[in-house]
Design an enzyme around this catalytic site. Structure first.
Site, PDB file in Angstrom:
ATOM      1  N   HIS A 260       0.798  -1.261   0.012  1.00 37.39           N
ATOM      2  CA  HIS A 260      -0.018  -0.051   0.058  1.00 37.39           C
ATOM      3  C   HIS A 260       0.881   1.328   0.118  1.00 37.39           C
ATOM      4  O   HIS A 260       1.646   1.558   1.010  1.00 37.39           O
ATOM      5  CB  HIS A 260      -1.003   0.018   1.199  1.00 37.39           C
ATOM      6  CG  HIS A 260      -1.974   1.030   1.063  1.00 37.39           C
ATOM      7  ND1 HIS A 260      -2.873   1.056   0.176  1.00 37.39           N
ATOM      8  CD2 HIS A 260      -1.934   2.155   1.913  1.00 37.39           C
ATOM      9  CE1 HIS A 260      -3.650   2.222   0.235  1.00 37.39           C
ATOM     10  NE2 HIS A 260      -3.295   2.764   1.107  1.00 37.39           N
ATOM     11  N   HIS A 297      -4.251   4.574  10.555  1.00 42.02           N
ATOM     12  CA  HIS A 297      -3.028   5.713  10.657  1.00 42.02           C
ATOM     13  C   HIS A 297      -3.716   6.877  11.359  1.00 42.02           C
ATOM     14  O   HIS A 297      -4.977   7.243  11.274  1.00 42.02           O
ATOM     15  CB  HIS A 297      -2.683   6.234   9.133  1.00 42.02           C
ATOM     16  CG  HIS A 297      -3.869   6.210   8.029  1.00 42.02           C
ATOM     17  ND1 HIS A 297      -4.709   5.353   7.504  1.00 42.02           N
ATOM     18  CD2 HIS A 297      -4.103   7.539   7.718  1.00 42.02           C
ATOM     19  CE1 HIS A 297      -5.468   6.039   6.623  1.00 42.02           C
ATOM     20  NE2 HIS A 297      -5.018   7.438   6.611  1.00 42.02           N
ATOM     21  N   GLU A 304      -7.757  15.538   7.743  1.00 45.88           N
ATOM     22  CA  GLU A 304      -8.205  14.698   6.499  1.00 45.88           C
ATOM     23  C   GLU A 304      -9.578  14.979   5.844  1.00 45.88           C
ATOM     24  O   GLU A 304     -10.555  14.001   6.698  1.00 45.88           O
ATOM     25  CB  GLU A 304      -7.733  13.359   6.607  1.00 45.88           C
ATOM     26  CG  GLU A 304      -7.775  12.578   5.051  1.00 45.88           C
ATOM     27  CD  GLU A 304      -7.574  11.057   5.254  1.00 45.88           C
ATOM     28  OE1 GLU A 304      -6.604  10.698   5.690  1.00 45.88           O
ATOM     29  OE2 GLU A 304      -8.471  10.313   5.075  1.00 45.88           O
ATOM     30  N   TYR A 313     -15.932   2.425  -2.834  1.00 44.54           N
ATOM     31  CA  TYR A 313     -14.812   2.679  -1.906  1.00 44.54           C
ATOM     32  C   TYR A 313     -14.670   1.613  -0.880  1.00 44.54           C
ATOM     33  O   TYR A 313     -15.470   1.648   0.066  1.00 44.54           O
ATOM     34  CB  TYR A 313     -15.065   4.156  -1.139  1.00 44.54           C
ATOM     35  CG  TYR A 313     -13.734   5.010  -1.095  1.00 44.54           C
ATOM     36  CD1 TYR A 313     -13.001   4.802  -0.102  1.00 44.54           C
ATOM     37  CD2 TYR A 313     -13.261   5.405  -2.392  1.00 44.54           C
ATOM     38  CE1 TYR A 313     -11.663   5.566  -0.128  1.00 44.54           C
ATOM     39  CE2 TYR A 313     -12.240   6.158  -2.220  1.00 44.54           C
ATOM     40  CZ  TYR A 313     -11.351   6.347  -1.296  1.00 44.54           C
ATOM     41  OH  TYR A 313     -10.081   6.853  -1.425  1.00 44.54           O
ATOM     42  N   HIS A 335      -7.638   6.767  12.325  1.00 45.82           N
ATOM     43  CA  HIS A 335      -8.594   6.121  11.457  1.00 45.82           C
ATOM     44  C   HIS A 335      -8.152   5.082  10.446  1.00 45.82           C
ATOM     45  O   HIS A 335      -6.883   4.722  10.446  1.00 45.82           O
ATOM     46  CB  HIS A 335      -9.194   7.258  10.518  1.00 45.82           C
ATOM     47  CG  HIS A 335      -8.537   8.114   9.665  1.00 45.82           C
ATOM     48  ND1 HIS A 335      -7.509   8.881   9.770  1.00 45.82           N
ATOM     49  CD2 HIS A 335      -8.361   7.737   8.269  1.00 45.82           C
ATOM     50  CE1 HIS A 335      -6.866   9.405   8.856  1.00 45.82           C
ATOM     51  NE2 HIS A 335      -7.332   8.444   7.876  1.00 45.82           N
TER      52      HIS A 335
HETATM   53 FE   LIG Z   1      -6.351   8.752   5.876  1.00 41.10          FE
END
Ligand SMILES: [Fe+2]
Length: 389
Positions: A260, A297, A304, A313, A335
């Site tokens: 990722h 993270h 964000e 998604y 999150h």
């Molecule tokens: Fe994020």
């Protein structure tokens, strides 16, 4: 913008006499950033760009009050539920903002009046519909997926062709491609996910006749309506490196890793105190044991703000987030994918799925985002607890 462009008629040298067919002089205007020390353009007007006949204060018609994100929590706003009154300027519904940037949503089918934002550059992302951007520099036809970047002070208006919905990023300074994408002289480098050929700018002059033309001007002090003696769209030619342009999100070339990759690979623009990233359809991470969605993270210096513009998604499955949603994951909160999302995507890869169709525009701010009245009016209050279900 980092590269030179010339449109219409300009004299062979700057700052020399340039005459109209009737023998009179065109009026030269420099639009420049950072006090003659950064990008600029020279525009040649039929009339004096300084001739105004009236100035009146304007009371904003939409609420612009921001509230702190307290008690601190992740948020989900459903812009699908918002309907605006007004045009793409006066009908902006404030979702979030801070001292650096304001983020709004607008839906409209009517032309705006002429508008100049003197506080900073604007970046308008067209979520749905088509719209004609008219300016003193010329016209840009914009459609779904276009970012239209408008330099500070550009007089322009929006003319929708039917209903258009947009996300508006109002910066407190200049919006530019990330420095790391550019050579020391400003050319896009080979590793950049887009380049000059992907940018669309006005191709010919756009001249409109008119007298006593009002222009709404946004300043730090508020709104003013200046009435120009002649129509400000009277430019017969311009050249330079400062002008509005469009970039379509589908022209962004995603960078994919074996495992990722974090959001900086999706970065599209930067502004003072924030970055803009484009999440586009792309191959999934391809390590045989990859977890091809984000890890949990906590980006401790950023709030964000993610606008889900299209596609599917996977990481947010089960959270209620859909196309048109906005999630706000603030600093102070870790999150990550919704429960079960990691297992689901691994299982999908096992079934042969190799791509993601997600399409999102993310604005990461370096100072906390406060919440606007429009966001609070369409909030999904259950979102914060969806990881604990
Ligand atoms: Fe994020």
């Amino acid at each position: 913008m980092p590269y030179y462009r010339v449109v219409g008629e300009v004299p062979r040298k700057r700052h020399v006499q340039f005459r109209r067919p009737d023998g009179g002089l065109y009026a030269e205007e420099l639009m420049g950033e950072e006090g003659f020390s950064s990008d600029s353009s020279l525009l040649y007007h039929r009339h004096l760009p300084t001739a105004i006949v009236k100035a009146e204060a304007v009371t904003p018609t939409v609420g612009a009050r921001l509230e702190a994100n307290l008690p601190l929590s992740p948020r989900h706003f459903r812009t699908q539920e918002l309907s605006s009154a007004g045009d793409l300027v006066t009908g902006r519904m404030l979702l979030a903002g801070n001292g650096d940037v304001r983020l709004s949503y607008a839906v409209s089918d009517r032309p705006s009046e002429l508008y100049r934002d003197s506080m900073g550059d604007e970046c308008v992302y067209v979520q749905r519909g088509t719209v004609r951007f008219e300016s003193a520099y010329g016209v840009i036809e914009a459609g779904e997926g276009d970012y239209v970047v408008i330099p500070t002070g550009t007089i322009h208006r929006w003319v929708p062709d039917g209903q258009v919905s947009v996300l508006v990023i109002e910066a407190g300074g200049h919006i530019r491609p990330p420095k790391r994408y550019l050579s020391q002289h400003g050319q896009f480098l080979e590793h950049a996910p887009y380049c000059e050929r992907d940018l669309r700018a006005p191709a010919e002059p756009f001249v409109v006749e008119g007298e006593e033309v009002p222009v709404l001007v946004r300043t730090r002090g508020g709104l003013t309506r200046l009435v120009y003696r002649n129509h400000p769209f009277d430019v017969v030619g311009w050249d330079g490196c400062l002008y509005p342009f469009a970039f379509n999100i589908n022209d962004f070339e995603p960078i994919v890793k074996k495992t990722h990759a974090p959001p900086p690979v999706h970065q599209t623009f930067e502004g003072p105190g924030f970055v803009v990233c484009s999440f586009c359809p792309r191959p999934l991470d391809y390590h045989p044991e990859a977890v091809p969605i984000p890890y949990n993270h906590h980006n401790v210096d950023s709030d964000e703000f993610m606008f889900y513009a299209g596609g599917d998604y996977s990481a947010r499955k089960g959270s209620g987030i859909d196309v048109g949603s906005v999630s706000l994951h603030p600093a102070g909160f870790t999150h990550g994918p919704q429960p079960g999302a990691v297992e689901a995507v691994i299982e999908a890869v096992g079934r042969g799925v190799t791509t993601t169709s997600e399409m999102a525009v993310m604005v990461d701010t370096f100072r906390p985002l406060d919440l606007g009245p429009a966001a609070l009016s369409c909030e999904d209050p259950a979102y914060a607890w969806t990881w604990a279900r």
